[in-house]
Design a protein around this motif. Sequence first.
Motif, mmCIF file in Angstrom:
data_model
loop_
_atom_site.group_PDB
_atom_site.id
_atom_site.type_symbol
_atom_site.label_atom_id
_atom_site.label_comp_id
_atom_site.label_asym_id
_atom_site.label_seq_id
_atom_site.Cartn_x
_atom_site.Cartn_y
_atom_site.Cartn_z
ATOM 1 N N ASN A 20 -3.577 -3.454 16.990
ATOM 2 C CA ASN A 20 -3.175 -3.417 15.587
ATOM 3 C C ASN A 20 -2.893 -1.986 15.141
ATOM 4 O OD1 ASN A 20 -3.751 -6.214 15.464
ATOM 5 N ND2 ASN A 20 -5.910 -5.756 15.114
ATOM 6 N N ILE A 21 -2.003 -1.841 14.185
ATOM 7 C CA ILE A 21 -1.682 -0.512 13.680
ATOM 8 C C ILE A 21 -1.855 -0.482 12.162
ATOM 9 C CG2 ILE A 21 -0.083 0.006 15.546
ATOM 10 C CD1 ILE A 21 2.201 -0.539 13.587
ATOM 11 N N ASN A 38 8.147 -0.219 3.227
ATOM 12 C CA ASN A 38 7.753 0.138 4.591
ATOM 13 C C ASN A 38 7.584 -1.045 5.544
ATOM 14 O OD1 ASN A 38 5.498 -0.681 3.229
ATOM 15 N ND2 ASN A 38 4.157 0.980 3.930
ATOM 16 N N PHE A 39 8.009 -2.228 5.165
ATOM 17 C CA PHE A 39 8.117 -3.332 6.114
ATOM 18 C C PHE A 39 9.016 -4.416 5.522
ATOM 19 C CE2 PHE A 39 4.250 -4.145 3.651
ATOM 20 C CZ PHE A 39 4.449 -5.440 3.188
ATOM 21 N N ARG A 40 9.591 -5.199 6.438
ATOM 22 C CA ARG A 40 10.335 -6.392 6.002
ATOM 23 C C ARG A 40 9.400 -7.589 5.989
ATOM 24 N NH1 ARG A 40 13.231 -10.892 7.756
ATOM 25 N NH2 ARG A 40 12.499 -10.660 9.908
ATOM 26 N N VAL A 41 8.582 -7.691 7.024
ATOM 27 C CA VAL A 41 7.578 -8.746 7.103
ATOM 28 C C VAL A 41 6.394 -8.185 7.873
ATOM 29 C CG1 VAL A 41 8.671 -9.704 9.193
ATOM 30 C CG2 VAL A 41 7.088 -11.121 7.859
ATOM 31 N N ALA A 42 5.194 -8.562 7.458
ATOM 32 C CA ALA A 42 3.995 -8.054 8.118
ATOM 33 C C ALA A 42 2.925 -9.129 8.141
ATOM 34 C CB ALA A 42 3.478 -6.806 7.396
ATOM 35 N N HIS A 43 2.319 -9.308 9.327
ATOM 36 C CA HIS A 43 1.160 -10.192 9.471
ATOM 37 C C HIS A 43 -0.080 -9.317 9.340
ATOM 38 C CE1 HIS A 43 3.308 -13.859 10.958
ATOM 39 N NE2 HIS A 43 4.231 -12.940 11.177
ATOM 40 N N ILE A 44 -0.828 -9.558 8.296
ATOM 41 C CA ILE A 44 -1.944 -8.670 7.949
ATOM 42 C C ILE A 44 -3.194 -9.084 8.715
ATOM 43 C CG2 ILE A 44 -3.294 -7.685 6.086
ATOM 44 C CD1 ILE A 44 -0.288 -7.142 5.901
ATOM 45 N N GLN A 45 -3.708 -8.157 9.530
ATOM 46 C CA GLN A 45 -4.976 -8.383 10.218
ATOM 47 C C GLN A 45 -6.140 -8.150 9.267
ATOM 48 O OE1 GLN A 45 -5.431 -9.515 13.252
ATOM 49 N NE2 GLN A 45 -7.660 -9.294 13.339
ATOM 50 N N SER A 46 -6.032 -7.093 8.494
ATOM 51 C CA SER A 46 -7.053 -6.795 7.494
ATOM 52 C C SER A 46 -6.435 -5.887 6.446
ATOM 53 C CB SER A 46 -8.275 -6.118 8.126
ATOM 54 O OG SER A 46 -7.926 -4.867 8.684
ATOM 55 N N GLY A 47 -7.028 -5.900 5.288
ATOM 56 C CA GLY A 47 -6.536 -5.042 4.226
ATOM 57 C C GLY A 47 -6.494 -5.770 2.892
ATOM 58 N N GLU A 48 -6.262 -5.004 1.856
ATOM 59 C CA GLU A 48 -6.327 -5.542 0.492
ATOM 60 C C GLU A 48 -5.180 -4.982 -0.341
ATOM 61 O OE1 GLU A 48 -10.040 -3.829 -0.449
ATOM 62 O OE2 GLU A 48 -11.249 -5.513 0.305
ATOM 63 N N ILE A 49 -4.905 -5.661 -1.433
ATOM 64 C CA ILE A 49 -4.071 -5.064 -2.469
ATOM 65 C C ILE A 49 -4.852 -5.115 -3.779
ATOM 66 C CG2 ILE A 49 -1.845 -5.571 -1.397
ATOM 67 C CD1 ILE A 49 -1.545 -7.930 -3.270
ATOM 68 N N SER A 91 -1.382 -1.276 -2.120
ATOM 69 C CA SER A 91 -2.098 -1.697 -0.917
ATOM 70 C C SER A 91 -3.245 -0.747 -0.620
ATOM 71 C CB SER A 91 -1.153 -1.746 0.288
ATOM 72 O OG SER A 91 -0.770 -0.444 0.680
ATOM 73 N N SER A 92 -4.195 -1.240 0.163
ATOM 74 C CA SER A 92 -5.349 -0.445 0.555
ATOM 75 C C SER A 92 -5.714 -0.772 1.998
ATOM 76 C CB SER A 92 -6.539 -0.740 -0.365
ATOM 77 O OG SER A 92 -7.700 -0.088 0.077
ATOM 78 N N GLU A 93 -5.516 0.204 2.894
ATOM 79 C CA GLU A 93 -5.940 0.099 4.292
ATOM 80 C C GLU A 93 -5.392 -1.160 4.955
ATOM 81 O OE1 GLU A 93 -10.173 0.429 4.336
ATOM 82 O OE2 GLU A 93 -10.143 2.556 3.826
ATOM 83 N N LEU A 94 -4.087 -1.344 4.885
ATOM 84 C CA LEU A 94 -3.465 -2.488 5.541
ATOM 85 C C LEU A 94 -3.362 -2.244 7.045
ATOM 86 C CD1 LEU A 94 -0.534 -3.688 3.243
ATOM 87 C CD2 LEU A 94 -2.846 -4.615 3.456
ATOM 88 N N VAL A 95 -3.861 -3.179 7.825
ATOM 89 C CA VAL A 95 -3.745 -3.148 9.280
ATOM 90 C C VAL A 95 -2.972 -4.393 9.689
ATOM 91 C CG1 VAL A 95 -4.986 -3.192 11.469
ATOM 92 C CG2 VAL A 95 -5.896 -1.878 9.546
ATOM 93 N N ILE A 96 -1.898 -4.209 10.469
ATOM 94 C CA ILE A 96 -1.053 -5.355 10.800
ATOM 95 C C ILE A 96 -1.125 -5.645 12.289
ATOM 96 C CG2 ILE A 96 0.484 -4.714 8.908
ATOM 97 C CD1 ILE A 96 2.595 -4.114 11.095
ATOM 98 N N SER A 97 -0.917 -6.914 12.624
ATOM 99 C CA SER A 97 -0.928 -7.339 14.026
ATOM 100 C C SER A 97 0.480 -7.553 14.562
ATOM 101 C CB SER A 97 -1.741 -8.633 14.179
ATOM 102 O OG SER A 97 -1.198 -9.657 13.366
ATOM 103 N N ARG A 98 1.441 -7.825 13.686
ATOM 104 C CA ARG A 98 2.839 -7.931 14.118
ATOM 105 C C ARG A 98 3.731 -7.896 12.883
ATOM 106 N NH1 ARG A 98 0.908 -13.206 14.501
ATOM 107 N NH2 ARG A 98 2.202 -14.826 13.550
ATOM 108 N N GLY A 99 4.993 -7.726 13.139
ATOM 109 C CA GLY A 99 5.930 -7.703 12.034
ATOM 110 C C GLY A 99 7.119 -6.825 12.343
ATOM 111 N N GLU A 100 7.912 -6.557 11.309
ATOM 112 C CA GLU A 100 9.008 -5.597 11.390
ATOM 113 C C GLU A 100 8.703 -4.513 10.370
ATOM 114 O OE1 GLU A 100 12.979 -7.204 11.300
ATOM 115 O OE2 GLU A 100 12.312 -9.034 12.287
ATOM 116 N N VAL A 101 8.372 -3.351 10.894
ATOM 117 C CA VAL A 101 7.772 -2.326 10.051
ATOM 118 C C VAL A 101 8.389 -0.961 10.334
ATOM 119 C CG1 VAL A 101 5.577 -3.567 9.957
ATOM 120 C CG2 VAL A 101 5.953 -1.866 11.730
#
Length: 455
Positions: free
Chosen positions: A96-97, A160-171, A267-277
């Motif tokens: 994850n990034i 900063n992304f078109r689509v993102a699968h969020i592993q963890s994070g908040e808004i 957003s706050s500390e968004l970590v994504i597992s996949r997407g177009e970013v």
Amino acid sequence: MVVLLGMMGCVEDKFNMDKLSTDMEVSPSFSAPLARGSLSLDDLVSDESGNLVYDSSDAQGPFFKFVYREDSIFSYGGNDFFGVNESGSDGYTLGNISLDPFGPVSDTVTLRQIVLHASSRQTEAQAIESADGSDIIFPAISESDPMDISGKYKSNTIDNFRVAHIQSGEIDLTLTNKLPVEVNVEFTLGTQILDQSGSFVEKDRVLQTVQFSGLAANTDMTKTIDLSGEEIGAILYISNLKLSTPGSSSQVTINLDGQNLNMEARSSELVISRGEVAIKDQTLNNQTTKVATGYSGDRRLDTVRLQGGTISYTIENLTELSASLELVFPESTDLTTGNPLTVNQAIDPQTTTTSQVNLANTRTVLNGADSIPIQYNLQLEPTQDFVAFDAHDQLSFDYTIDVNSEDAEYISGFFGQETISLPQEEIETGFELFNTLEGGFTLTDPSIRLFYESS
């Protein structure tokens, strides 16, 4: 180097001249007579003899020497003690990034939009609409029977992304009440995923229902929304808006276009597992692999100082990401710099890279360990455009470590106990002289001395 060398052998009194070395001596004591007649040992051996030498200079002699080519009996070289030729493969899973925080993205619902899109409590809506620019007692609307407001109210686009699968994070959602009365607000938070051209909605998803209660006029309130496990697009919106209010006890001024509800999302500390970013510059977690040295059990390497040898490697990048891979050998020191041996390799997307590391002027301290640790750190290069990313994507690499004794300047360790057994041999002298002798001779006290040198 500690070498324990045991030697055992058995040799008959017939010799094959091609088997012995220059360091071998045959020193028999002859019984008399050697042959019928007056032939003496001096007569038997001439100075021109190439491989049969009479030596009377030795204090223990004289000796009758058979001389053979060097290393023709046996040779035990450095490669028999030391050599590392190990190949393997490994890979770096991207994992994850983290995304750069976005926001605030905001949207405003004016009082005019509220009363024009009211699908319930229309009597109150019309009264408010008719009072634009004047003062009225703001009507009460109960929470059990709120004013339903249709339509979708979209924020500006997240960049900063078109689509993102969020592993963890908040808004963090902040609602500011710029209406003239206290309100209770409930709405559905949703997201839209646009196609790559941004011309149409590819997917529309509902995230969750959000409620703000008791929000006084001209104040704001913030709620934190957990997005873990959600898929979000570059557009957030609110819909199914429900409004209730205790109204006002005195007259308030109505301004349909100047009074509104404003929502901001950060957003706050968004970590994504996949997407177009669009990926920011970041280093992923360090990982470590180990390469076997081939020495285990009672065989041990302690310190190896090299003047040659190589590590060959091939890196295959099947991802859409540019990166730089850092290989660190924490137990190996580059003696030129005094720092751990480190290799940096730039990696372009969708490429295969082959290179080699020269191990000359390095020292590796193992202290008996049976493997060499290698750390590898992956740094993702920042991108301006959106690129496809998946946490399961890998950069794979194959490697071969090739070092032999010729590459070693110094080695310490324990290389095991070896026993060399020389097989029984018949050695032909190759001298016609013995065929002309009438009678025979006896080796009354035969012995063979082998002289060897260990470097």
